[in-house]
Enzyme design. Structure first.
Site, short mmCIF file in Angstrom:
data_model
loop_
_atom_site.label_atom_id
_atom_site.label_comp_id
_atom_site.label_asym_id
_atom_site.label_seq_id
_atom_site.Cartn_x
_atom_site.Cartn_y
_atom_site.Cartn_z
N HIS A 90 0.82 -1.21 0.00
CA HIS A 90 0.00 0.00 0.00
C HIS A 90 0.85 1.27 0.00
O HIS A 90 0.41 2.31 -0.49
CB HIS A 90 -0.92 0.02 1.22
N HIS A 115 5.64 7.01 6.46
CA HIS A 115 5.32 6.46 5.14
C HIS A 115 4.92 7.59 4.20
O HIS A 115 4.76 8.74 4.62
CB HIS A 115 4.20 5.42 5.24
N HIS A 117 2.61 8.94 0.54
CA HIS A 117 1.48 8.80 -0.39
C HIS A 117 1.81 9.61 -1.64
O HIS A 117 2.39 10.69 -1.55
CB HIS A 117 0.19 9.31 0.25
N GLU A 129 -2.78 13.52 0.30
CA GLU A 129 -4.08 13.18 0.86
C GLU A 129 -4.80 14.43 1.33
O GLU A 129 -5.96 14.66 0.98
CB GLU A 129 -3.91 12.18 2.00
N HIS A 142 3.83 11.14 6.03
CA HIS A 142 3.20 11.00 7.35
C HIS A 142 4.19 10.39 8.33
O HIS A 142 4.79 9.35 8.04
CB HIS A 142 1.95 10.11 7.27
N THR A 224 -5.89 7.20 7.58
CA THR A 224 -6.39 7.37 6.21
C THR A 224 -6.45 6.04 5.44
O THR A 224 -6.75 6.03 4.25
CB THR A 224 -5.51 8.36 5.43
#
Length: 394
Positions: A90, A115, A117, A129, A142, A224
């Site tokens: 992910h 991590h 995104h 996000e 994050h 999230t």
């Protein structure tokens, strides 16, 4: 016996179905059969009223003077132990040592992992996000912490109110390479497939954060990703962090969400959740509107160029006006000169010179002229008379 056997069989089937349907066993994704729109069907909290991420509308935020700057603890004290870089299908994440934490919140929070995104590199698409006034960034970092004052570990804290604290850093593309992010991006090729891990040299995690940690947005939200527990105190920094286009391209094109043994490879892209409704929640900010105004280098350059162009334009206009005034002045002078040379007696009739007065001649000169006139008349008469010495006949 038959009834009892059937009852036992039903119980076994029920427990098997329950185990298979537990959140830990459900394979979710951002798109597909169990995509974002289906998360709430399998993870009830994903449909709750305090979900994340959100769109921060700056005009609707509320200034809170009690919000002090965030202070990282031990972020730069990475020691000699390597970090673990992990592709979980992910996202890409790094497990952080327990001596790292953060102050500036109501409790002390201990770091657990960070991590990223991102999007897919397509035009007009984001990757972050959280959004600010409806605008997304190219990626988002994050850093996740748990409330170590109230709970023993991450597992115990993640389901409880105020159990987690996440720092959100918006990432945008700039012209220069960000060396701090190379500590992650340079090792992505070693974890291309899901479930792969690799040890990487430890580095200063604080170098990933923006320099200004005093201006941020704060609200209560959730994880999230499933199970979307609504236990997060969010801190989204106002200042963006820049990476180069080449660095973003690595993040968007190297990793796969599929495992190495799977024949069909699927790029790990667009791993961001769409913004959720605030539902009467208040987003607080640690700075006033005046203090929050920040000019980027591009905005400063644009302002300088605009001022210079304005000055040049003003100078051209002033020069044009001066030349025009000079032209009309010169034209007026030339017209006056021409008119004075062609019809000066008509124009300046009062300036005509008066005729010279006649003076009386002296008496002697007058008598002399009269004598000469008489003499001339006498001589003329003598010529007209007959001659007296003519010859006679004998």
């Amino acid at each position: 016996m038959d009834s009892l056997g059937l009852f036992i069989l039903l119980i076994l089937v029920f427990f098997h179905w329950t185990a298979a349907s537990s959140p830990e066993e459900i394979t979710w994704s951002y798109t597909g059969l169990i995509g974002q729109s289906e998360w709430s069907e399998h993870f009830p909290d994903c449909g709750g009223p305090s979900q994340s991420p959100v769109d921060v509308i700056t005009t609707q935020t509320k200034y809170d003077p009690s919000l002090i700057p965030v202070t990282p603890l031990g972020y730069s004290q990475h020691g000699n132990m390597p970090f673990t870089l992990h592709n979980n299908g992910h996202t890409v994440l790094i497990e952080l040592p327990e001596w790292m934490g953060v102050e500036g919140l109501p409790w002390l929070f201990t770091a657990t992992q960070l991590h990223l995104h991102w999007g897919n590199g397509g035009p007009g698409y984001g990757g972050s996000e959280h959004t600010i006034n409806g605008l997304s960034a190219d990626a988002e970092l994050h850093v996740v912490h748990y409330n170590s004052e109230l709970y023993a570990n991450m597992s115990a804290a993640m389901t409880q109110r105020y159990g987690l604290a996440v720092l959100g850093i918006l990432i945008v593309v700039g012209e220069e390479t960000n060396p701090a992010f190379n500590h992650i991006l340079n090792y992505l090729s070693r974890i291309r497939h899901s479930d792969q891990k690799v040890f990487i040299p430890a580095f200063d995690v604080q170098a990933l954060l923006p320099k200004d940690l005093g201006r941020y947005y704060r609200y209560n939200g959730s994880l999230t990703t499933p199970p979307c527990y609504q236990s997060v105190i969010w801190t989204v920094f106002h200042e963006r962090v820049q990476i180069s286009k080449a660095q973003l391209l690595k993040l968007e094109t190297i990793l796969y969400s599929s495992k190495a043994e799977e024949p069909d490879r699927m790029l790990l892209q667009d791993n961001y959740r769409v913004t959720q409704r605030l539902n009467h929640r208040i987003v607080f900010c640690s700075f006033t509107a005046e203090a929050g105004k920040e000019l980027t280098s591009g905005e400063v350059t644009a302002i300088v160029i605009g001022v210079m162009c304005g000055c040049v334009g003003l100078a051209v206009i002033v020069r044009f006006i001066v030349k025009t005034i000079r032209f009309f002045k010169l034209l007026h002078v030339e017209t006056a000169v021409v008119n004075s040379s062609t019809s000066s007696w008509d124009v300046l009739h009062n300036n005509r010179p008066a005729p010279m007065p006649r003076t009386k001649e002296p008496e002697k000169e007058k008598e002399k002229k009269q004598t000469m006139a008489l003499k001339a008349t006498s001589d003329l008469e003598r010529k007209d008379e007959p001659s007296l010495s003519c010859k006679t006949e004998p």
